[in-house]
Scaffold this motif. Structure first.
Motif, PDB file in Angstrom:
ATOM      1  N   PHE A 121       0.824  -1.208   0.000  1.00  0.00           N
ATOM      2  CA  PHE A 121       0.000   0.000   0.000  1.00  0.00           C
ATOM      3  C   PHE A 121       0.861   1.263   0.000  1.00  0.00           C
ATOM      4  O   PHE A 121       0.650   2.188  -0.787  1.00  0.00           O
ATOM      5  CB  PHE A 121      -0.924  -0.025   1.215  1.00  0.00           C
ATOM      6  CG  PHE A 121      -1.704   1.254   1.430  1.00  0.00           C
ATOM      7  CD1 PHE A 121      -2.608   1.695   0.484  1.00  0.00           C
ATOM      8  CD2 PHE A 121      -1.524   2.003   2.579  1.00  0.00           C
ATOM      9  CE1 PHE A 121      -3.323   2.873   0.672  1.00  0.00           C
ATOM     10  CE2 PHE A 121      -2.229   3.172   2.783  1.00  0.00           C
ATOM     11  CZ  PHE A 121      -3.134   3.613   1.830  1.00  0.00           C
ATOM     12  N   PHE A 122       1.869   1.296   0.862  1.00  0.00           N
ATOM     13  CA  PHE A 122       2.713   2.491   0.949  1.00  0.00           C
ATOM     14  C   PHE A 122       3.542   2.689  -0.324  1.00  0.00           C
ATOM     15  O   PHE A 122       3.717   3.821  -0.791  1.00  0.00           O
ATOM     16  CB  PHE A 122       3.625   2.405   2.172  1.00  0.00           C
ATOM     17  CG  PHE A 122       2.910   2.586   3.478  1.00  0.00           C
ATOM     18  CD1 PHE A 122       2.025   3.628   3.664  1.00  0.00           C
ATOM     19  CD2 PHE A 122       3.120   1.699   4.526  1.00  0.00           C
ATOM     20  CE1 PHE A 122       1.354   3.803   4.872  1.00  0.00           C
ATOM     21  CE2 PHE A 122       2.460   1.859   5.735  1.00  0.00           C
ATOM     22  CZ  PHE A 122       1.576   2.909   5.910  1.00  0.00           C
ATOM     23  N   VAL A 123       4.053   1.610  -0.884  1.00  0.00           N
ATOM     24  CA  VAL A 123       4.821   1.722  -2.125  1.00  0.00           C
ATOM     25  C   VAL A 123       3.930   2.251  -3.242  1.00  0.00           C
ATOM     26  O   VAL A 123       4.339   3.131  -4.032  1.00  0.00           O
ATOM     27  CB  VAL A 123       5.440   0.369  -2.508  1.00  0.00           C
ATOM     28  CG1 VAL A 123       5.993   0.419  -3.931  1.00  0.00           C
ATOM     29  CG2 VAL A 123       6.544  -0.006  -1.526  1.00  0.00           C
ATOM     30  N   ALA A 124       2.702   1.741  -3.338  1.00  0.00           N
ATOM     31  CA  ALA A 124       1.783   2.198  -4.375  1.00  0.00           C
ATOM     32  C   ALA A 124       1.463   3.682  -4.197  1.00  0.00           C
ATOM     33  O   ALA A 124       1.438   4.444  -5.178  1.00  0.00           O
ATOM     34  CB  ALA A 124       0.503   1.372  -4.341  1.00  0.00           C
ATOM     35  N   ALA A 125       1.209   4.108  -2.955  1.00  0.00           N
ATOM     36  CA  ALA A 125       0.932   5.520  -2.703  1.00  0.00           C
ATOM     37  C   ALA A 125       2.124   6.389  -3.096  1.00  0.00           C
ATOM     38  O   ALA A 125       1.965   7.468  -3.689  1.00  0.00           O
ATOM     39  CB  ALA A 125       0.585   5.720  -1.231  1.00  0.00           C
ATOM     40  N   LEU A 128       2.274   6.928  -6.773  1.00  0.00           N
ATOM     41  CA  LEU A 128       1.192   7.704  -7.374  1.00  0.00           C
ATOM     42  C   LEU A 128       1.518   9.205  -7.376  1.00  0.00           C
ATOM     43  O   LEU A 128       1.713   9.796  -8.423  1.00  0.00           O
ATOM     44  CB  LEU A 128      -0.124   7.405  -6.666  1.00  0.00           C
ATOM     45  CG  LEU A 128      -0.740   6.049  -7.043  1.00  0.00           C
ATOM     46  CD1 LEU A 128      -1.836   5.648  -6.079  1.00  0.00           C
ATOM     47  CD2 LEU A 128      -1.293   6.115  -8.474  1.00  0.00           C
ATOM     48  N   ASN A 129       1.586   9.823  -6.192  1.00  0.00           N
ATOM     49  CA  ASN A 129       1.921  11.247  -6.118  1.00  0.00           C
ATOM     50  C   ASN A 129       2.155  11.632  -4.653  1.00  0.00           C
ATOM     51  O   ASN A 129       1.823  10.860  -3.740  1.00  0.00           O
ATOM     52  CB  ASN A 129       0.835  12.122  -6.762  1.00  0.00           C
ATOM     53  CG  ASN A 129      -0.538  11.907  -6.158  1.00  0.00           C
ATOM     54  OD1 ASN A 129      -0.748  12.124  -4.969  1.00  0.00           O
ATOM     55  ND2 ASN A 129      -1.481  11.468  -6.999  1.00  0.00           N
ATOM     56  N   PRO A 130       2.722  12.813  -4.404  1.00  0.00           N
ATOM     57  CA  PRO A 130       3.060  13.203  -3.031  1.00  0.00           C
ATOM     58  C   PRO A 130       1.868  13.256  -2.083  1.00  0.00           C
ATOM     59  O   PRO A 130       1.988  12.879  -0.912  1.00  0.00           O
ATOM     60  CB  PRO A 130       3.695  14.589  -3.210  1.00  0.00           C
ATOM     61  CG  PRO A 130       4.252  14.570  -4.595  1.00  0.00           C
ATOM     62  CD  PRO A 130       3.289  13.754  -5.401  1.00  0.00           C
ATOM     63  N   LEU A 131       0.696  13.742  -2.561  1.00  0.00           N
ATOM     64  CA  LEU A 131      -0.463  13.806  -1.667  1.00  0.00           C
ATOM     65  C   LEU A 131      -0.924  12.405  -1.285  1.00  0.00           C
ATOM     66  O   LEU A 131      -1.273  12.157  -0.120  1.00  0.00           O
ATOM     67  CB  LEU A 131      -1.605  14.579  -2.324  1.00  0.00           C
ATOM     68  CG  LEU A 131      -2.858  14.748  -1.456  1.00  0.00           C
ATOM     69  CD1 LEU A 131      -2.537  15.460  -0.152  1.00  0.00           C
ATOM     70  CD2 LEU A 131      -3.961  15.478  -2.226  1.00  0.00           C
ATOM     71  N   ALA A 132      -0.921  11.483  -2.233  1.00  0.00           N
ATOM     72  CA  ALA A 132      -1.304  10.101  -1.924  1.00  0.00           C
ATOM     73  C   ALA A 132      -0.377   9.514  -0.868  1.00  0.00           C
ATOM     74  O   ALA A 132      -0.827   8.849   0.076  1.00  0.00           O
ATOM     75  CB  ALA A 132      -1.277   9.251  -3.192  1.00  0.00           C
ATOM     76  N   LEU A 133       0.897   9.766  -0.990  1.00  0.00           N
ATOM     77  CA  LEU A 133       1.853   9.251  -0.001  1.00  0.00           C
ATOM     78  C   LEU A 133       1.648   9.900   1.350  1.00  0.00           C
ATOM     79  O   LEU A 133       1.656   9.221   2.384  1.00  0.00           O
ATOM     80  CB  LEU A 133       3.279   9.491  -0.487  1.00  0.00           C
ATOM     81  CG  LEU A 133       4.398   9.036   0.467  1.00  0.00           C
ATOM     82  CD1 LEU A 133       4.307   7.538   0.729  1.00  0.00           C
ATOM     83  CD2 LEU A 133       5.768   9.399  -0.113  1.00  0.00           C
ATOM     84  N   ALA A 134       1.436  11.229   1.383  1.00  0.00           N
ATOM     85  CA  ALA A 134       1.250  11.931   2.648  1.00  0.00           C
ATOM     86  C   ALA A 134      -0.001  11.453   3.380  1.00  0.00           C
ATOM     87  O   ALA A 134      -0.031  11.399   4.619  1.00  0.00           O
ATOM     88  CB  ALA A 134       1.164  13.435   2.396  1.00  0.00           C
ATOM     89  N   LEU A 135      -1.035  11.108   2.622  1.00  0.00           N
ATOM     90  CA  LEU A 135      -2.294  10.680   3.243  1.00  0.00           C
ATOM     91  C   LEU A 135      -2.316   9.191   3.570  1.00  0.00           C
ATOM     92  O   LEU A 135      -3.218   8.735   4.286  1.00  0.00           O
ATOM     93  CB  LEU A 135      -3.470  11.002   2.315  1.00  0.00           C
ATOM     94  CG  LEU A 135      -3.787  12.485   2.104  1.00  0.00           C
ATOM     95  CD1 LEU A 135      -4.912  12.649   1.091  1.00  0.00           C
ATOM     96  CD2 LEU A 135      -4.173  13.146   3.428  1.00  0.00           C
ATOM     97  N   SER A 136      -1.363   8.420   3.066  1.00  0.00           N
ATOM     98  CA  SER A 136      -1.424   6.969   3.247  1.00  0.00           C
ATOM     99  C   SER A 136      -1.367   6.531   4.716  1.00  0.00           C
ATOM    100  O   SER A 136      -2.114   5.606   5.092  1.00  0.00           O
ATOM    101  CB  SER A 136      -0.337   6.277   2.426  1.00  0.00           C
ATOM    102  OG  SER A 136       0.952   6.742   2.770  1.00  0.00           O
TER     103      SER A 136
END
Length: 307
Positions: A121-125, A128-136
């Motif tokens: 999940f974290f790798v996929a986020a 994707l993009n910085p906001l996706a990673l920050a919200l993961s």
């Protein structure tokens, strides 16, 4: 005196002998434990959000990472839920034959599945993009928190709705790297749709929940009142889905999909009654899978054909 006749009654054979299990036996048991096929409920809504954000199909890489994120998040959440609920599942007649209570899967193996799926999940986020990673991290925290909510609140159904309602907003964020009103309204629709059918499903466990000190709407209000509230939640969900069509400028194809969705929700409420829950699996699994697919297909076709 004749010796007693041998007992020829059928017996539960229990788990297959290790020699007969084959190399993929444990994988099959793990996937069955987390009901992997039920990813179908949330995945179409994630892609629905992505299609709305992109005005059609997102690029192949984004679509693939959305799939990876959804599989990782849901697998992590379901495995965690099975582990957290193990003391209760072992006592509940409806759930005591699951893999963990039966001993076919060990807690250590479940923790391994949780760690691996969270990493996916974290790798996929990240991809994707910085906001996706920050919200993961907060997103994963929300979907894991659900597993504890029955211990302290009858609003646990809304927590589950929130956990799945994140999917369309996440799909939108995966494409645009930002959020707006349309995916939030869609998320609200999914929240109330999920909460409504979860209230219905919880009616199966009213007696056990009360005896175990667990919380749910049916255990708190009774089954007839729970049915009424589930219907109200589904009306709210339909209103939200209608609003999404207006916000996104969708046309008659989406409207036709909404009509089918409404019919399927009516079917859910017609095949089960407060005094007859025998067809709950049909209402819960068959209709829900159809609803998510119908709404996604109607949206995708409307965007493609300009309905």
């Amino acid at each position: 005196m004749k010796p007693p006749a041998p007992d020829t009654s059928p017996r539960d054979p229990g788990p297959a002998p290790r020699a007969a299990r084959g190399p993929f036996y444990k994988l099959r048991v793990l996937l069955d434990m987390i009901k992997f096929e039920h990813t179908l409920f949330a995945l179409p809504f994630a892609y629905l959000g992505a299609f709305l954000a992109a005005g059609g199909p997102p690029d192949a890489a984004t679509a693939a990472w959305i799939l990876a994120a959804m599989v990782g998040a849901r697998t992590c959440a379901m495995a965690f839920n099975r582990l957290v609920d193990l003391p209760f599942d072992a006592r509940n007649p409806r759930t005591r034959d699951r893999a963990l209570p039966r001993g076919e899967v060990r807690p250590a193996e479940t923790w391994g599945l949780i760690a691996a799926s969270a990493a996916l999940f974290f790798v996929a986020a990240w991809r994707l993009n910085p906001l996706a990673l920050a919200l993961s991290p907060p997103v994963l925290a929300v979907i894991l928190l659900y597993s504890y909510t029955k211990r302290f609140t009858a609003l646990c159904h809304l927590f589950l709705g929130l956990a799945l309602g994140i999917a369309p907003a996440a799909g939108w964020i995966a494409v645009r790297g930002a959020v707006s009103l349309t995916p939030l309204v869609l998320a609200a629709g999914v929240l109330f749709w999920v909460a409504g059918f979860d209230i219905l499903y919880a009616c199966l466990d009213v007696a056990f929940d009360r005896a175990a000190g667990l919380h749910s709407i049916p255990a708190r209000l009774g089954v007839p009142a729970a049915f009424r509230l589930a219907r109200a939640f589904h009306v709210v969900a339909l209103a939200a889905f209608i609003a999404v069509g207006r916000l996104a400028g969708l046309g008659w194809i989406y409207a036709a999909g909404l009509a089918v969705t409404a019919a399927l929700m009516i079917l859910q409420h017609s095949v089960v009654r407060p005094d007859d829950l025998s067809r709950m699996d049909m209402a819960f699994f068959t209709a829900n899978g159809a609803i998510s697919l119908v709404l996604f297909a109607a949206t995708a076709l409307d965007l493609a054909l300009g309905g």
